[in-house]
Enzyme design. Structure first.
Site, PDB file in Angstrom:
ATOM      1  N   GLU A   9      50.271 -26.461  17.618  1.00  0.00           N
ATOM      2  CA  GLU A   9      51.059 -26.256  18.978  1.00  0.00           C
ATOM      3  C   GLU A   9      50.100 -26.924  19.978  1.00  0.00           C
ATOM      4  O   GLU A   9      50.725 -27.465  20.888  1.00  0.00           O
ATOM      5  CB  GLU A   9      50.935 -24.584  18.978  1.00  0.00           C
ATOM      6  N   ASP A  70      57.195 -24.046  15.860  1.00  0.00           N
ATOM      7  CA  ASP A  70      57.376 -24.167  17.138  1.00  0.00           C
ATOM      8  C   ASP A  70      56.564 -25.799  17.608  1.00  0.00           C
ATOM      9  O   ASP A  70      56.936 -26.378  18.529  1.00  0.00           O
ATOM     10  CB  ASP A  70      56.760 -23.129  18.080  1.00  0.00           C
TER      11      ASP A  70
END
Length: 332
Positions: A9, A70
Site C-alpha cells: 500500500e 487496495d
C-alpha cells in the site's frame, strides 16, 4: 532505498504521489524497488506481496506474499494514468496486466450484492455465502477510472456494490474497519474488530471527500455526515468510534493523528463547511509543525493536503486531472 519495513500500500501511494509531482525519475525508482522486492522481479507475473521487512533470521525480505487488493488497485490505476499522462506504453501495458490479474484473482460476484473487490485473493471468504470486506479498499473514482482505462466493464460493475458496502455497513454514519456480508442475512459487524472504525475506516471519509466530482458523491457524503458532525462538535477527528453504536467505547475519545483531521478537512471542504474547515486547518498546521506524523498519517496528509492545494482531481469518469506542469515529467 534504505532498509525499513514497508507494505505494498505504501509503495502504491508513493508512486501516485510521484506521478502527481511529475517526478518520473522517482517514479521509476519506486517501481523498480517494488518489482524487485515485492514481486519476485516480475510485476507482469506476480502481484506485489503485502509486507516486506526484517525476518527472524535478520534478513530483509518479503514477510507476507499475500497481495493486498487496495494496494494493487492504486498501483494499477497509477500505472495506467502514468501511461496516459506521460505517453509511456510500458506503464500502460503493466497497468493493464495488473488490473486484469486483480479482476481475476481478487474480485468475485457475491450473491445478492454483486461484483466486489476482495481484500486479497486468499482468506476472506468465510463460508459458502459469507465474506469479510473492507469499506476503505476501493475508492469509487478509481473503479470508474480503471473501467475507462482498461475497457473492462467489470470495474463499473463494482461501483454499486462498493457504494452499498460503504453506506450500508455504516448505519450510524460511522464506517467500520471491516464488515461481513452474508448473502442470506445482509451486513453484520465484524467480530474480529468488534464493529470499530479507526485506522482503516478513516480512508472511507477521505475517499468520499476526494470524490466530490463523482456522481455518487452526495450519496456518500450524506451517509457520513454524522461522523463529520461528531468532528465539528468535538473539534477533532476521533481515533476510533464504534460503527454499530455510533459512539466511542471510551469516556473521553482519543484524538486521531493529524492525518485523521486531514480526512475530515477534505470532507468538510467538499461539503462547504467553511467554519469547520478553518478550524481543522489551524489544528493541522499546528500539529504538522510540531512533529513528523509518521508513515500512515503522513500518507493521509499527502492525499488530503495535495487535493486541497489543487494538485490533482478526479473527473466524474474517474480520470486523473493534474495541473499542466505536473504532466511534464522531470527526469528520465
Amino acid at each position: 532505498m534504505p532498509h525499513k519495513p514497508t507494505v505494498s500500500e505504501g509503495q502504491a501511494y508513493a508512486l501516485f504521489f510521484a506521478l502527481v509531482a511529475g517526478d518520473r525519475q522517482q517514479f521509476s525508482s519506486l517501481l523498480e524497488w517494488t518489482r524487485n522486492n515485492l514481486a519476485r522481479g516480475n510485476l507482469h507475473q506476480f502481484a506485489p506481496g503485502w509486507h516486506w521487512g526484517r525476518s527472524a533470521s535478520g534478513q530483509w525480505e518479503l514477510l507476507d506474499s499475500n497481495p493486498a487488493s487496495d494496494a494493487d488497485l492504486w498501483l494499477a490505476y497509477t500505472l495506467l494514468a502514468a501511461g496516459r499522462l506521460w505517453h509511456d506504453e510500458a506503464y500502460t501495458r503493466l497497468g493493464q496486466s495488473l488490473a486484469a490479474r486483480l479482476l481475476r484473482d481478487a474480485s468475485a460476484v457475491l450473491p445478492a450484492l454483486g461484483r466486489s473487490l476482495l481484500p486479497a485473493p486468499i482468506g476472506f471468504q468465510l463460508g459458502p455465502d459469507r465474506w469479510r470486506l473492507n469499506p476503505s479498499y476501493a475508492p469509487v473514482p478509481l473503479l470508474r477510472g480503471l473501467s475507462a482505462l482498461t475497457g473492462q466493464h467489470e470495474w463499473l460493475e463494482m461501483v454499486e456494490p462498493t457504494l452499498r458496502l460503504m453506506v450500508e455497513s455504516a448505519p450510524h454514519g460511522i464506517s467500520p474497519e471491516w464488515a461481513i456480508w452474508d448473502a442470506r442475512s445482509g451486513w453484520h459487524a465484524d467480530a474480529q474488530t468488534d464493529g470499530m472504525g479507526s485506522y482503516n475506516a478513516i480512508r472511507t471519509y477521505l475517499w468520499t471527500g476526494l470524490s466530490r466530482n463523482d456522481p455518487a458523491f452526495e450519496r456518500l457524503a450524506l451517509a457520513f455526515l454524522p461522523w463529520l458532525h461528531w468532528v465539528g462538535q468535538n473539534g477533532h477527528a476521533p481515533e476510533a468510534l464504534n460503527a454499530a453504536t455510533g459512539v466511542s467505547t471510551e469516556q473521553t475519545p482519543r484524538e486521531g493523528p493529524a492525518g485523521f483531521d486531514v480526512a475530515a478537512l477534505v470532507l468538510a471542504d467538499s461539503l462547504g463547511f467553511t467554519t469547520l474547515k478553518r478550524h481543522l486547518q489551524t489544528r493541522i498546521d499546528a500539529s504538522l509543525s510540531r512533529q513528523s506524523p509518521g508513515y500512515y498519517s503522513h500518507a493521509l496528509a499527502l492525499f488530503g493536503l495535495g487535493w486541497m492545494e489543487g494538485r490533482y482531481r478526479f473527473t466524474p469518469q474517474g480520470a486523473l486531472l493534474l495541473p499542466d506542469s505536473a504532466c511534464e515529467p522531470r527526469g528520465r
